[in-house]
Design an enzyme around this catalytic site. Structure first.
Site, PDB file in Angstrom:
ATOM      1  N   GLY A   1       0.173  -3.021  11.106  1.00  0.00           N
ATOM      2  CA  GLY A   1      -1.264  -3.228  11.133  1.00  0.00           C
ATOM      3  C   GLY A   1      -2.042  -1.978  10.799  1.00  0.00           C
TER       4      GLY A   1
ATOM      5  N   GLU B   1       0.807  -4.021  -5.681  1.00  0.00           N
ATOM      6  CA  GLU B   1       1.190  -4.746  -4.475  1.00  0.00           C
ATOM      7  C   GLU B   1       0.790  -6.218  -4.531  1.00  0.00           C
ATOM      8  OE1 GLU B   1       1.127  -3.856   0.333  1.00  0.00           O
ATOM      9  OE2 GLU B   1      -0.266  -2.808  -1.004  1.00  0.00           O
TER      10      GLU B   1
ATOM     11  N   ASP C   1      -6.726  -1.222   2.402  1.00  0.00           N
ATOM     12  CA  ASP C   1      -5.672  -0.258   2.746  1.00  0.00           C
ATOM     13  C   ASP C   1      -5.430   0.765   1.651  1.00  0.00           C
ATOM     14  OD1 ASP C   1      -5.476  -1.798   4.994  1.00  0.00           O
ATOM     15  OD2 ASP C   1      -3.598  -2.769   4.419  1.00  0.00           O
TER      16      ASP C   1
END
Length: 350
Positions: free
Chosen positions: A121, A157, A169
């Site tokens: 996370g 990704e 992120d």
């Protein structure tokens, strides 16, 4: 943009910081951000993903994930096949060879490790992709800027590897610091927040991290959220709007130095986030949360998509030891952290 192959003695290293999602998480995921615009507040912390790239034996590629013990070695080819536990390494290698080597394979040794497990996370997978890209940029002297690296990491990704997730992120790991980020269909805007030194110290001194010991798979949670948005389900959609509004309110609290308002926004944002998908929270998470709040925490939430990984709490400094003692009674690990200003960076070891 042409790559420059270094001498065989060059060792390129990079590191990228992991992040805490403070508010707005989930609004950076398509299709929500494409249709309504996403807003996220996050901050990077002093835990890192590391990558090293150097020359390998002639005509070979060696990929190593040192923290998991995964190793693969084979012939250097323009396109490597995916390897279990080394998907990120393969994805970055394939894109670098395609975009910057004109399809010419690279004989390289690639080694990584992270200070947080996958599914934590804390954005660990995306942060690793950024660290890998930064190391390759150093190794091949590629003059990519922050937005270039973050956008490329996202494409590797989400598109090349087909991994579910949002956009925050990659940008957090690349830019570093505390940032209010805006996400749209065609662009991302990173707004660095200048915190007063005393507020930064107060926030750092209030944060408690609790690793639940459960590494969660975020894909199912994200798929449920995405399905709600596509169907325009009114309750989850309105909850997502409120999650975004609390991120904006949290930004204002940071800029005005109001810790109470910051905590209030985190509490409200967590309650709204739990409405986005059934598995964001569970009985174990609720038990930890309730115990920490009873021990004196001002607010708390799960960092990331939910379901496990790291939880974060904020507490007055005088109450933080009590909150930490409370959390130590559960089956997990308790941490503190410091915020970082610097994002992904690289260096050479000759």
């Amino acid at each position: 943009m042409k790559a420059i192959i270094p001498s065989s003695t060059v060792v390129a290293r990079a590191r990228a910081p992991l992040r805490l999602g403070l508010g707005g998480g989930g609004t950076d995921v398509s299709p929500y951000c494409d249709q309504y615009g996403g807003e996220v507040l996050n901050v990077t912390i002093d835990k890192y993903a590391y990558a090293t790239v150097c020359a390998a034996e002639h005509g070979t590629v060696r990929l190593t994930a040192a923290d998991s013990g995964r190793v693969w070695q084979g012939v250097a080819e323009p396109v490597l096949q995916r390897q279990q536990g080394l998907d990120l390494h393969v994805g970055v290698y394939n894109r670098v060879v395609r975009d910057f080597m004109g399809g010419q394979p690279l004989a390289v040794d690639v080694i990584t490790h992270s200070e947080a497990p996958p599914g934590s996370g804390l954005g660990s997978s995306s942060t690793m992709v950024v660290a890998l890209l930064q190391a390759f940029c150093e190794y091949l002297s590629l003059p990519l800027g922050e937005y270039d690296i973050a956008s490329l990491a996202h494409d590797i990704e989400r598109v090349d590897l087909g991994m579910a997730g949002g956009k925050q992120d990659q940008y957090a790991a690349t830019f570093g610091g505390m940032n209010f980020m805006e996400f749209y269909a065609d662009r991302v805007i990173v707004n660095p927040l200048r915190m007063k030194a005393e507020l930064k110290a107060e926030l750092e001194s209030s944060v408690v991290l609790f690793y639940t010991g459960v590494s969660r798979e975020s894909a199912a949670i994200i798929a449920e959220q995405t399905d709600h948005i596509r169907r325009r389900d009114s309750a989850p959609l309105e909850a997502m709007h409120r999650v975004k509004a609390e991120a904006r309110a949290m930004k204002e609290a940071v800029l005005t130095g109001n810790l109470e308002a910051f905590a209030q926004s985190m509490r409200t944002g967590w309650e709204e986030k739990k409405k986005l998908a059934r598995s964001i929270s569970n009985a174990a998470i609720d038990e930890v949360y309730d115990a920490a709040m009873a021990a004196g925490a001002l607010a708390g939430k799960v960092s990331g998509a939910g379901g496990g990984g790291f939880m974060m709490f904020v507490a007055e400094l005088s109450r933080r030891p009590e909150v930490m003692r409370c959390l130590q009674r559960f089956n997990g690990q308790v941490f503190t952290c410091n915020f970082t200003e610097r994002g992904a960076h690289s260096w050479r070891k000759n």
